[in-house]
Every structure is written in C-alpha cells, then in structure tokens.
Design a protein around this motif. Structure first.
Motif, PDB file in Angstrom:
ATOM      1  N   GLY A 162      53.322  42.894  26.747  1.00  0.00           N
ATOM      2  CA  GLY A 162      52.160  43.439  26.044  1.00  0.00           C
ATOM      3  C   GLY A 162      51.196  42.326  25.681  1.00  0.00           C
ATOM      4  O   GLY A 162      51.449  41.153  25.964  1.00  0.00           O
ATOM      5  N   GLU A 163      50.070  42.695  25.072  1.00  0.00           N
ATOM      6  CA  GLU A 163      49.033  41.708  24.790  1.00  0.00           C
ATOM      7  C   GLU A 163      49.118  41.101  23.394  1.00  0.00           C
ATOM      8  O   GLU A 163      48.401  40.160  23.082  1.00  0.00           O
ATOM      9  N   GLY A 164      49.981  41.654  22.547  1.00  0.00           N
ATOM     10  CA  GLY A 164      50.078  41.172  21.170  1.00  0.00           C
ATOM     11  C   GLY A 164      50.815  39.844  21.044  1.00  0.00           C
ATOM     12  O   GLY A 164      51.507  39.417  21.976  1.00  0.00           O
ATOM     13  N   VAL A 188      47.935  31.253  39.208  1.00  0.00           N
ATOM     14  CA  VAL A 188      46.602  31.616  39.696  1.00  0.00           C
ATOM     15  C   VAL A 188      45.810  32.344  38.614  1.00  0.00           C
ATOM     16  O   VAL A 188      46.344  32.768  37.585  1.00  0.00           O
ATOM     17  N   ASN A 189      44.549  32.479  38.920  1.00  0.00           N
ATOM     18  CA  ASN A 189      43.567  33.144  38.096  1.00  0.00           C
ATOM     19  C   ASN A 189      44.018  34.503  37.534  1.00  0.00           C
ATOM     20  O   ASN A 189      44.399  35.370  38.292  1.00  0.00           O
ATOM     21  N   GLY A 190      43.960  34.623  36.212  1.00  0.00           N
ATOM     22  CA  GLY A 190      44.136  35.945  35.609  1.00  0.00           C
ATOM     23  C   GLY A 190      45.560  36.448  35.411  1.00  0.00           C
ATOM     24  O   GLY A 190      45.765  37.576  34.976  1.00  0.00           O
ATOM     25  N   VAL A 191      46.548  35.625  35.716  1.00  0.00           N
ATOM     26  CA  VAL A 191      47.942  36.104  35.606  1.00  0.00           C
ATOM     27  C   VAL A 191      48.425  36.215  34.151  1.00  0.00           C
ATOM     28  O   VAL A 191      49.407  36.892  33.876  1.00  0.00           O
ATOM     29  N   GLY A 192      47.731  35.514  33.242  1.00  0.00           N
ATOM     30  CA  GLY A 192      48.137  35.587  31.833  1.00  0.00           C
ATOM     31  C   GLY A 192      48.581  34.249  31.267  1.00  0.00           C
ATOM     32  O   GLY A 192      49.316  34.204  30.279  1.00  0.00           O
ATOM     33  N   LYS A 193      48.114  33.156  31.857  1.00  0.00           N
ATOM     34  CA  LYS A 193      48.516  31.827  31.374  1.00  0.00           C
ATOM     35  C   LYS A 193      48.130  31.602  29.908  1.00  0.00           C
ATOM     36  O   LYS A 193      48.972  31.276  29.078  1.00  0.00           O
ATOM     37  N   THR A 194      46.842  31.782  29.640  1.00  0.00           N
ATOM     38  CA  THR A 194      46.356  31.465  28.297  1.00  0.00           C
ATOM     39  C   THR A 194      46.990  32.379  27.249  1.00  0.00           C
ATOM     40  O   THR A 194      47.375  31.926  26.168  1.00  0.00           O
ATOM     41  N   THR A 195      47.123  33.649  27.588  1.00  0.00           N
ATOM     42  CA  THR A 195      47.745  34.600  26.673  1.00  0.00           C
ATOM     43  C   THR A 195      49.207  34.223  26.414  1.00  0.00           C
ATOM     44  O   THR A 195      49.678  34.257  25.273  1.00  0.00           O
ATOM     45  N   THR A 196      49.904  33.845  27.466  1.00  0.00           N
ATOM     46  CA  THR A 196      51.301  33.437  27.323  1.00  0.00           C
ATOM     47  C   THR A 196      51.403  32.204  26.425  1.00  0.00           C
ATOM     48  O   THR A 196      52.288  32.108  25.575  1.00  0.00           O
ATOM     49  N   LEU A 240      54.594  43.224  32.284  1.00  0.00           N
ATOM     50  CA  LEU A 240      55.627  44.183  32.672  1.00  0.00           C
ATOM     51  C   LEU A 240      55.331  45.552  32.096  1.00  0.00           C
ATOM     52  O   LEU A 240      55.708  46.573  32.664  1.00  0.00           O
ATOM     53  N   ASP A 241      54.656  45.550  30.946  1.00  0.00           N
ATOM     54  CA  ASP A 241      54.209  46.827  30.394  1.00  0.00           C
ATOM     55  C   ASP A 241      53.102  47.322  31.312  1.00  0.00           C
ATOM     56  O   ASP A 241      52.323  46.543  31.838  1.00  0.00           O
ATOM     57  N   GLY A 242      53.074  48.628  31.501  1.00  0.00           N
ATOM     58  CA  GLY A 242      51.965  49.163  32.293  1.00  0.00           C
ATOM     59  C   GLY A 242      52.111  48.991  33.798  1.00  0.00           C
ATOM     60  O   GLY A 242      51.191  49.285  34.536  1.00  0.00           O
TER      61      GLY A 242
HETATM   62  N1  LIG Z   1      49.412  44.297  29.148  1.00  0.00           N
HETATM   63  C1  LIG Z   1      49.539  42.970  29.215  1.00  0.00           C
HETATM   64  N2  LIG Z   1      48.459  42.218  29.409  1.00  0.00           N
HETATM   65  C2  LIG Z   1      48.618  40.892  29.472  1.00  0.00           C
HETATM   66  C3  LIG Z   1      49.892  40.261  29.360  1.00  0.00           C
HETATM   67  N3  LIG Z   1      49.702  38.934  29.491  1.00  0.00           N
HETATM   68  C4  LIG Z   1      48.375  38.742  29.673  1.00  0.00           C
HETATM   69  N4  LIG Z   1      47.709  39.915  29.669  1.00  0.00           N
HETATM   70  C5  LIG Z   1      46.255  40.156  29.865  1.00  0.00           C
HETATM   71  O1  LIG Z   1      45.848  39.651  31.116  1.00  0.00           O
HETATM   72  C6  LIG Z   1      44.489  39.214  31.071  1.00  0.00           C
HETATM   73  C7  LIG Z   1      44.390  37.809  31.640  1.00  0.00           C
HETATM   74  O2  LIG Z   1      45.103  36.930  30.786  1.00  0.00           O
HETATM   75  P1  LIG Z   1      44.735  35.390  30.626  1.00  0.00           P
HETATM   76  O3  LIG Z   1      45.713  34.861  29.664  1.00  0.00           O
HETATM   77  O4  LIG Z   1      43.310  35.225  30.352  1.00  0.00           O
HETATM   78  O5  LIG Z   1      45.060  34.870  32.084  1.00  0.00           O
HETATM   79  P2  LIG Z   1      44.866  33.407  32.667  1.00  0.00           P
HETATM   80  O6  LIG Z   1      45.941  33.184  33.647  1.00  0.00           O
HETATM   81  O7  LIG Z   1      44.734  32.431  31.576  1.00  0.00           O
HETATM   82  O8  LIG Z   1      43.485  33.590  33.430  1.00  0.00           O
HETATM   83  P3  LIG Z   1      42.437  32.449  33.912  1.00  0.00           P
HETATM   84  O9  LIG Z   1      42.254  31.509  32.775  1.00  0.00           O
HETATM   85  O10 LIG Z   1      41.216  33.233  34.238  1.00  0.00           O
HETATM   86  O11 LIG Z   1      43.042  31.816  35.117  1.00  0.00           O
HETATM   87  C8  LIG Z   1      44.093  39.312  29.604  1.00  0.00           C
HETATM   88  O12 LIG Z   1      43.322  40.473  29.428  1.00  0.00           O
HETATM   89  C9  LIG Z   1      45.405  39.413  28.854  1.00  0.00           C
HETATM   90  O13 LIG Z   1      45.304  40.117  27.649  1.00  0.00           O
HETATM   91  C10 LIG Z   1      51.045  41.109  29.168  1.00  0.00           C
HETATM   92  O14 LIG Z   1      52.213  40.675  29.079  1.00  0.00           O
HETATM   93  N5  LIG Z   1      50.792  42.444  29.105  1.00  0.00           N
END
Ligand SMILES: Nc1nc2c(ncn2[C@@H]2O[C@H](COP(=O)(O)OP(=O)(O)OP(=O)(O)O)[C@@H](O)[C@H]2O)c(=O)[nH]1
Ligand SMILES: [Mg+2]
Length: 321
Positions: free
Chosen positions: A300-302, A127-135, A274-276
């Motif tokens: 984390g976000e790095g 779902v939206n915002g869980v961190g897909k793109t970052t992962t 998991l951080d925070g």
């Molecule tokens: N602290 C922390 N933040 C994270 C982690 N993974 C993702 N984030 C943050 O979570 C926010 C959402 O991450 P996205 O990767 O944009 O999530 P998404 O699922 O692609 O979101 P949508 O494309 O809107 O559906 C961003 O600000 C990331 O930096 C993590 O492991 N730790």
C-alpha cells in the motif's frame, strides 16, 4: 534498540497479517477461483487437473520454470499416494510452494549481517516508477520507529520533482535528507550523504537513485561511480543494494531483475504494489529463480505499508480463504 533488533525475525503482528491479507486479496481471489473452477466436478487430482493447474500458475505470473518445479512435485506426490482428492489440492499446493521457497533460498533476510555496520548504507535501485522513493520513505519510518537514526540521500537528481518528493518524505517521517539541486552529480550527493551520516552518528543511510538509465552500460557506470565514491567515506558501502520491483508488472519485474543483477551486485529485493494487483504470484517466481532474497514487500501507499517478507506467512495468506 539497534538495527539488528529491527531486522531480527519476528512473528507478524495481527495488523501486519491483516495488511498482508488485504494486500494479497486480488492475487488470491484470482488464484483460488481459477483453482476451484479447475477442480469443479472432479474428485481426484488427475492429469487434466494438473494441466489446468500448470496453466493457472503460469497465468498467475509464477513463471514457467517455477511452475514446472511445483507441478513436478505434485505429480510425484500424486504418484506416490495414488489417490489425491481435489479437496486436498490447495493444502498440497501450499505445502509444496512453501517447501520450494524454503529450500531454494537459504539466503533469507534473517541471515544478513546488520548490526556490525554503522552507518549501514542502503543504495536503492530500480527502473522508473517502481516505488523506490516511496519504499525509502516507508523504510525510513520503520527504522526510525525502531530507534535508529536515519538519513536519506536524494541522489536521484534527474528531475526537480524527484528531489522534492524525497524531501517531502523526509518531512513526513521526520528524517533528515541530504539534497543538492536537480542536475547535480548523483555521486556527489551520495558522498555528501555519507559524510553527513558519519558526522551525525547515523545508524542507517539510504540513497535514492534515478531509474532512467535505459542501457546497461550507462547504468553500470553510474552505479559503479556512486559506489566508489561512497567507499571513500564508508569502506564496504553500500552494504545493501536494494532492487525495487513493481509486482504489478508481472513478468517485466523478472526481466528487470535479470538486467539489474547483471549490472550491479544487488543483494536484496523489494516487491511493491502487491495491493491492487492479481500478479502477486510473481513473488513466488522471483523468490525461486533468483538467489537474492526478497526482503521487503509493499502492500500500500501508507507509511506502514512495507513489510519484511516472510515466505511462510506470504504463502499462507495466499491460500487462506
Ligand atoms: N498501491 C501501492 N502504490 C505504491 C506502492 N509503492 C509505491 N507506490 C506508488 O507508486 C508510485 C511511484 O512511486 P515512486 O516511489 O515515486 O517510484 P520511484 O521508483 O521512486 O519512481 P521514479 O523516481 O520516477 O523513478 C507512487 O504513486 C507511489 O505512491 C505500494 O506498495 N502500493
Ligand atoms: Mg523516485
């Protein structure tokens, strides 16, 4: 070096261990401080201590059914050994959680078939915002570091920012991204990405998807369509359907896991953020309740803050003072 080597089980490096320990700090503090309160002034593990422990586990997002299993095991242990001192409780709990996770999830990431597919196709859902793109960005980075050729597909075409975000990650980690303008058909982007992966001899293709399909039928149709189109290019794709869950949402993550596993053949999980959060116990509940391995955790976000999930290291870290 190929994909197989990257995923082969390895000992955590001190740096990874440190990132895990730091990432789990809040969960751990919350958990251990509650346990010390529960046993303060008590010398043995009695029914009162067990009742409190049950509450601690449930409120740490381990989930009711997993908690009951853990408590049941400790009860057996106490009944067998007659006298269990409260100073042993942390060790006992750690061991029982480790055993539970080891038994219940034989399908760990170790046993996945990797090296045989080229390109190895990962479709990322959640779902939206869980961190897909970052992962995806972090994973691309690690795969690349391990010597793999990686391509990303921007199949979240729902909003312009989503395409821009993955393009930015591509730049940041120096990995190719296949994209079309916002509003394009996601299946068409996935198709283009795999075509390009094959033409370019890439080892891994990772497809981002939109997280905004709120009803299950729509979600199922959309994901099925993307899958079918990909199979025209790479038979058997996607090899991995990775569901990303935000650990900080606790029980919601478990609910999403239920929904998505009903909608599509999820075969790997990533738990982010998991951080925070103090809700890291949810990883234990999810590992226990679903027959799908937690494969990655985000701490984390790095770019380096994605780890292969190691159940033993995770539980050890949780109990390490
Ligand atoms: N602290 C922390 N933040 C994270 C982690 N993974 C993702 N984030 C943050 O979570 C926010 C959402 O991450 P996205 O990767 O944009 O999530 P998404 O699922 O692609 O979101 P949508 O494309 O809107 O559906 C961003 O600000 C990331 O930096 C993590 O492991 N730790
Ligand atoms: Mg995204």
């Amino acid at each position: 070096m190929g994909l197989f080597d990257f995923f082969k089980k390895k000992e955590s490096t001190p740096l990874e261990q440190q990132a895990l320990d730091t990432g789990l700090e809040k969960t751990k503090d919350n958990f251990l401080s509650k346990i010390s309160k529960a046993i303060a002034g008590k010398s043995t593990v009695d029914d009162d201590v067990l009742d409190e422990l049950e509450e601690i586990l449930v409120t740490s997002d381990v989930g009711v059914s997993t908690t009951l299993k853990i408590i049941g095991r400790i009860q057996e242990r106490v009944a067998r050994d007659k006298y269990v001192s409260t100073t042993e409780l942390n060790t006992l709990l750690r061991d029982e959680i480790q055993h539970l996770l080891a038994e219940n999830n034989s399908n760990d990431f170790n046993s996945f078939e990797y090296g045989t597919h080229k390109p190895y196709v990962i479709m990322v859902v959640g779902v939206n915002g869980v961190g897909k793109t970052t992962t995806i960005g972090k994973l691309a980075h690690q795969l690349k570091q391990a010597g793999n050729k990686v391509v990303l597909g921007a199949a979240d075409t729902f909003r312009a920012a989503a395409v821009d975000q993955i393009l930015l990650w591509g730049k940041r980690v120096d990995v190719r991204v296949v994209a079309q303008p916002m509003g394009s058909d996601p299946a068409s982007v996935a198709y283009d990405t795999l075509k390009s992966a094959v033409a370019n001899g890439d080892d891994v293709a990772i497809i981002d998807t939109a997280g905004r399909l709120h009803n299950k039928v729509n979600l199922m149709n959309e994901l099925t369509k993307i899958k079918n189109v990909m199979q025209k290019v790479v038979p058997g794709a996607p090899h991995e359907i990775l569901l990303v869950l935000d650990a900080s949402t606790g029980q919601n993550a478990i609910e999403q896991c239920k929904q998505f596993t009903q909608a599509t053949d999820v075969n790997a999980l990533a738990l982010t953020k998991l951080d925070g959060t103090a809700k890291g116990g949810v990883v234990i509940g999810i590992s226990d309740q679903f027959k799908i391995p937690v494969k990655y955790i985000g701490v984390g976000e790095g770019v380096n803050d994605l780890q292969l999930f190691d159940r033993k290291a995770f539980v050890n870290s949780l109990f390490n003072k």
